[in-house]
Design a protein around this motif. Sequence first.
Motif, PDB file in Angstrom:
ATOM      1  N   LEU A   4      55.516  10.785  24.800  1.00  0.00           N
ATOM      2  CA  LEU A   4      54.942  10.623  23.819  1.00  0.00           C
ATOM      3  C   LEU A   4      55.471  11.171  22.651  1.00  0.00           C
ATOM      4  CD1 LEU A   4      51.827  10.770  25.471  1.00  0.00           C
ATOM      5  CD2 LEU A   4      52.832   8.571  25.734  1.00  0.00           C
ATOM      6  N   PRO A   5      54.625  10.438  21.786  1.00  0.00           N
ATOM      7  CA  PRO A   5      55.111  11.159  20.036  1.00  0.00           C
ATOM      8  C   PRO A   5      54.931  12.831  20.396  1.00  0.00           C
ATOM      9  CG  PRO A   5      54.092   9.219  19.594  1.00  0.00           C
ATOM     10  CD  PRO A   5      54.223   9.484  21.025  1.00  0.00           C
ATOM     11  N   ALA A   6      55.650  13.714  19.546  1.00  0.00           N
ATOM     12  CA  ALA A   6      55.521  15.095  20.244  1.00  0.00           C
ATOM     13  C   ALA A   6      54.372  15.399  19.753  1.00  0.00           C
ATOM     14  CB  ALA A   6      56.669  15.580  19.065  1.00  0.00           C
ATOM     15  N   ARG A   7      53.705  15.395  18.698  1.00  0.00           N
ATOM     16  CA  ARG A   7      52.504  15.637  18.350  1.00  0.00           C
ATOM     17  C   ARG A   7      51.091  15.780  19.765  1.00  0.00           C
ATOM     18  NH1 ARG A   7      49.920  14.648  12.420  1.00  0.00           N
ATOM     19  NH2 ARG A   7      51.460  16.712  11.707  1.00  0.00           N
ATOM     20  N   LEU A   8      51.026  14.467  19.823  1.00  0.00           N
ATOM     21  CA  LEU A   8      50.462  13.750  21.057  1.00  0.00           C
ATOM     22  C   LEU A   8      49.972  14.670  22.021  1.00  0.00           C
ATOM     23  CD1 LEU A   8      48.224  11.737  21.942  1.00  0.00           C
ATOM     24  CD2 LEU A   8      49.920  10.329  22.062  1.00  0.00           C
ATOM     25  N   ARG A  64      61.639  10.887  18.333  1.00  0.00           N
ATOM     26  CA  ARG A  64      60.556  11.399  17.325  1.00  0.00           C
ATOM     27  C   ARG A  64      59.380  11.666  19.046  1.00  0.00           C
ATOM     28  NH1 ARG A  64      58.715   6.363  14.254  1.00  0.00           N
ATOM     29  NH2 ARG A  64      60.630   5.612  13.256  1.00  0.00           N
ATOM     30  N   SER A  65      60.112  11.953  20.098  1.00  0.00           N
ATOM     31  CA  SER A  65      59.576  11.886  20.870  1.00  0.00           C
ATOM     32  C   SER A  65      59.293  13.815  21.331  1.00  0.00           C
ATOM     33  CB  SER A  65      59.991  11.701  22.809  1.00  0.00           C
ATOM     34  OG  SER A  65      61.275  12.081  22.745  1.00  0.00           O
ATOM     35  N   LEU A  66      58.537  14.142  22.510  1.00  0.00           N
ATOM     36  CA  LEU A  66      58.009  15.601  22.818  1.00  0.00           C
ATOM     37  C   LEU A  66      59.679  15.783  23.687  1.00  0.00           C
ATOM     38  CD1 LEU A  66      56.672  17.911  22.927  1.00  0.00           C
ATOM     39  CD2 LEU A  66      55.305  16.899  24.725  1.00  0.00           C
ATOM     40  N   GLU A 126      49.149  18.125  26.273  1.00  0.00           N
ATOM     41  CA  GLU A 126      49.799  19.377  27.922  1.00  0.00           C
ATOM     42  C   GLU A 126      48.498  20.209  27.051  1.00  0.00           C
ATOM     43  OE1 GLU A 126      52.921  21.029  26.310  1.00  0.00           O
ATOM     44  OE2 GLU A 126      54.011  19.026  28.277  1.00  0.00           O
ATOM     45  N   ALA A 127      47.746  20.866  25.868  1.00  0.00           N
ATOM     46  CA  ALA A 127      46.673  21.502  25.890  1.00  0.00           C
ATOM     47  C   ALA A 127      45.463  21.146  26.239  1.00  0.00           C
ATOM     48  CB  ALA A 127      46.754  21.585  23.685  1.00  0.00           C
ATOM     49  N   ARG A 128      45.846  20.210  26.974  1.00  0.00           N
ATOM     50  CA  ARG A 128      43.973  19.801  27.605  1.00  0.00           C
ATOM     51  C   ARG A 128      44.179  19.700  29.417  1.00  0.00           C
ATOM     52  NH1 ARG A 128      43.935  19.335  22.700  1.00  0.00           N
ATOM     53  NH2 ARG A 128      42.348  19.249  21.242  1.00  0.00           N
TER      54      ARG A 128
END
Length: 519
Positions: A368-372, A419-421, A377-379
Amino acid sequence: MKDDTVKLTLPAAGPATERPISIAIVAMGGQGGGVLTDWIVKLAENQGWVAQSTSVPGVAQRTGATIYYVEMMPPLDGRRPILAQMPTPGDVDVVLASEFMEAGRSILRGIVTPDRTTLIASNHRSLAITEKMAPGEGIADKSAVSQAIGVTARREIVFDMDALAVRNGSVISAAMFGALAGADILPFGQDDYLTVIREGGRGVEASIRTFEAAYTRATSGAAPAQTGEQPEEPPAEAATVDPRFLPLLTRLREILPDAAHAMAEAGLRKVVDYQDLDYGREYLDLLDRLHAADAEAGGAGKGHLFTVTAAKYLANAMAYDDVIRVADLKTRAQRRARIEREMGLREGQVLQTTEFMHPRMEEVNGLLPARLGRWIEARPRLFAWLDRRISKGRRIRTYTLRWFLMLYLVSSLRWLRRRSLRHEVETAHRDAWLAAATRALANNYQLGVEVLQCRRLVKGYSDTHTRGLSKFDKVVATIALLEGRADAADWARRLREAAIRDASQKQLDGTIATIKSFL
């Protein structure tokens, strides 16, 4: 105390020198050891002999070969002999080994002896599970077996029977049967062997071709002319024809020393094939900076070893395995052709491949795109909920239309990769590794090279990649503690080799404890 045991006189059935011919066969699953055993028994019985076969299976596929044992002898005055069920050390006439290390195991078991045994073995390798599991170079040295054969066997017939069988469109059991006939140990003629094959009724022509080729090789010692259908040679890696690639090659030769050209060109082709031309330019930019540090550290007098090493391991680091890469490799035409070649697919046959895949949420989230990806991951609860639905084993028929199109679609997502995580994480890790190597290089040239070579620890996909990364981080962190010591490079090498050899990390942890004890 009175002994009431009835003692009967049991005269010998024949002269004391009369004994059966004993043959031990060690073969792995799928190599036709059972077929070969049945052929040998049938061969003896066709001539009026009494033959008996037994087998003891290995523990599992390629962790232990099945031992087949055959004893045969003619009946004496109409009486059937009593035959043994297992080979006895020092009492085996012929040992047939379908793989070279299995020949070595036969020697260790003591069933190959210099006064009696003829050893017939294929010298090709089928790697054992322990060899494949090793994080680094775990392949056993077969030279020890070669040396032992010359000492322990009365006579040896050793050649690549697997390759000979493949060239002739058959399996290794037919080649071993031909080699047994060529050894001229059994009192039967070549036609008797061929009769047994013809009575089998399946794959007769290919088996006879293979038998005759192996018979010729065993009797003459020279490789026979190739007969039958020849497998296609593996296609050479096609050179990049995109004219836009040529300026990258030109730049490579301008900015790097001659010693690094071959390795850097291979690395450049790898990263461009993995992603695109822009990724190739990034590879050259990084190599240019690393070479500058190499030159400043006096690399010209050391063959620019730092630059050459960086050219190899930087390409590996940039071409990491992700979901897109796995899908790309599994849908390539070259892969299908290689499988068909290895399976010996013939005209009219249909090949279906079923593969087991077990994706985890980590791999999907990394795409997935890094921000998403960071948001998910933060949840932890959301991540775990998604993982329960994604992390399942799946059996995929790769070349059915549905699954092929699905994998092909995933492989087309290269445009999303940078652009991925996952790419963000890999790039940060790569840059930290290069910074550590450059920092070490400034004070200890060989230590800088050793830090670059630590990248060998990071490979594979999913859990394999995670374990390798854990070892890498542990080794590099320990190397940082050694900077400034004269023997730092030597200890760095020991750390890396301990991590490569030991999957459990016990040896690595022991080496780290030793280092910390004298710091």
